[in-house]
Every structure is written in C-alpha cells, then in structure tokens.
Design a protein around this motif. Structure first.
Motif, PDB file in Angstrom:
ATOM      1  N   THR A   1       0.836  -1.198   0.000  1.00  0.00           N
ATOM      2  CA  THR A   1       0.000   0.000   0.000  1.00  0.00           C
ATOM      3  C   THR A   1       0.875   1.253   0.000  1.00  0.00           C
ATOM      4  O   THR A   1       0.627   2.196  -0.745  1.00  0.00           O
TER       5      THR A   1
ATOM      6  N   ARG B   1       0.919   4.027  -3.058  1.00  0.00           N
ATOM      7  CA  ARG B   1       0.608   5.435  -2.805  1.00  0.00           C
ATOM      8  C   ARG B   1       1.768   6.354  -3.192  1.00  0.00           C
ATOM      9  O   ARG B   1       1.599   7.298  -3.955  1.00  0.00           O
TER      10      ARG B   1
ATOM     11  N   GLU C   1       1.809   8.897  -6.320  1.00  0.00           N
ATOM     12  CA  GLU C   1       1.798  10.319  -5.969  1.00  0.00           C
ATOM     13  C   GLU C   1       3.057  11.022  -6.479  1.00  0.00           C
ATOM     14  O   GLU C   1       2.989  12.171  -6.922  1.00  0.00           O
TER      15      GLU C   1
ATOM     16  N   VAL D   1      -4.168   9.939  -5.299  1.00  0.00           N
ATOM     17  CA  VAL D   1      -4.411   8.566  -4.854  1.00  0.00           C
ATOM     18  C   VAL D   1      -5.252   8.557  -3.588  1.00  0.00           C
ATOM     19  O   VAL D   1      -4.943   9.241  -2.620  1.00  0.00           O
TER      20      VAL D   1
ATOM     21  N   VAL E   1      -6.584   5.764  -0.843  1.00  0.00           N
ATOM     22  CA  VAL E   1      -6.354   4.384  -0.413  1.00  0.00           C
ATOM     23  C   VAL E   1      -7.416   3.974   0.593  1.00  0.00           C
ATOM     24  O   VAL E   1      -7.699   4.718   1.544  1.00  0.00           O
TER      25      VAL E   1
END
Length: 93
Positions: free
Chosen positions: A13, A17, A21, A27, A29
């Motif tokens: 994750t 991200r 980015e 983004v 999440v």
C-alpha cells in the motif's frame, strides 16, 4: 489521474501510494472492500449530481483492487462498481 486503491494496509500500500503520488497522481487508499465501495459511491454520487450522465465522467480514472481485501473480496467490489458504472476501469491484483 485520480486513482482509488483498495489494499490491506501494508508495505505494498505504501509503495502504491508513494509511487503514484510521486508521478503526480491523486491517490485515495482504502483498506477494506466495504470502505472502497463507500468511497466509490460517495464520489460517484457527487459526480452524478453535478454533471450530465451522457458525459460519462468517472469518479476515478482507475480503481486498483486487491483480490483478497478484508470484508468484501476485490472481485465482489469490482462487480458492484460495474453495476453502478459499467465504464469504470478496474485493475484486479
């Protein structure tokens, strides 16, 4: 691009991200299937209220779904999103 990611919160994750980015993407999440659907529906409703349906404006350019996210599987999330918006681009990982 606006990207919605549904992935257990872990190192992957973090990589998604920050990599996205760093390339200038916006983004969002979520860490469960339920949260992903809520986020998607919230954005979709805002767009539906403020635009013409024939414009096919997407709440997200792409939705990236982990197949094994908690609560609701990525496949089930994808199916529900496609019922609401059959034009949504989805990547299942």
């Amino acid at each position: 691009m606006k990207i919605l990611v549904a992935q257990d919160y872990n190192e992957t994750t973090f990589v998604y991200r920050h990599s996205l980015e760093d390339r200038g993407h916006e983004v969002t999440v979520t860490t469960t299937g339920e949260d992903c659907l809520k986020e998607y529906h919230d954005k979709h409703n805002i767009i539906t209220l403020h635009s013409d349906a024939t414009d096919h404006i997407q709440p997200f350019d792409v939705v990236v779904l982990d197949y094994n996210i908690p609560q609701i599987s990525g496949l089930e999330v994808a199916k529900e999103i496609l019922v609401v918006n059959p034009h949504q681009r989805i990547i299942l990982v």
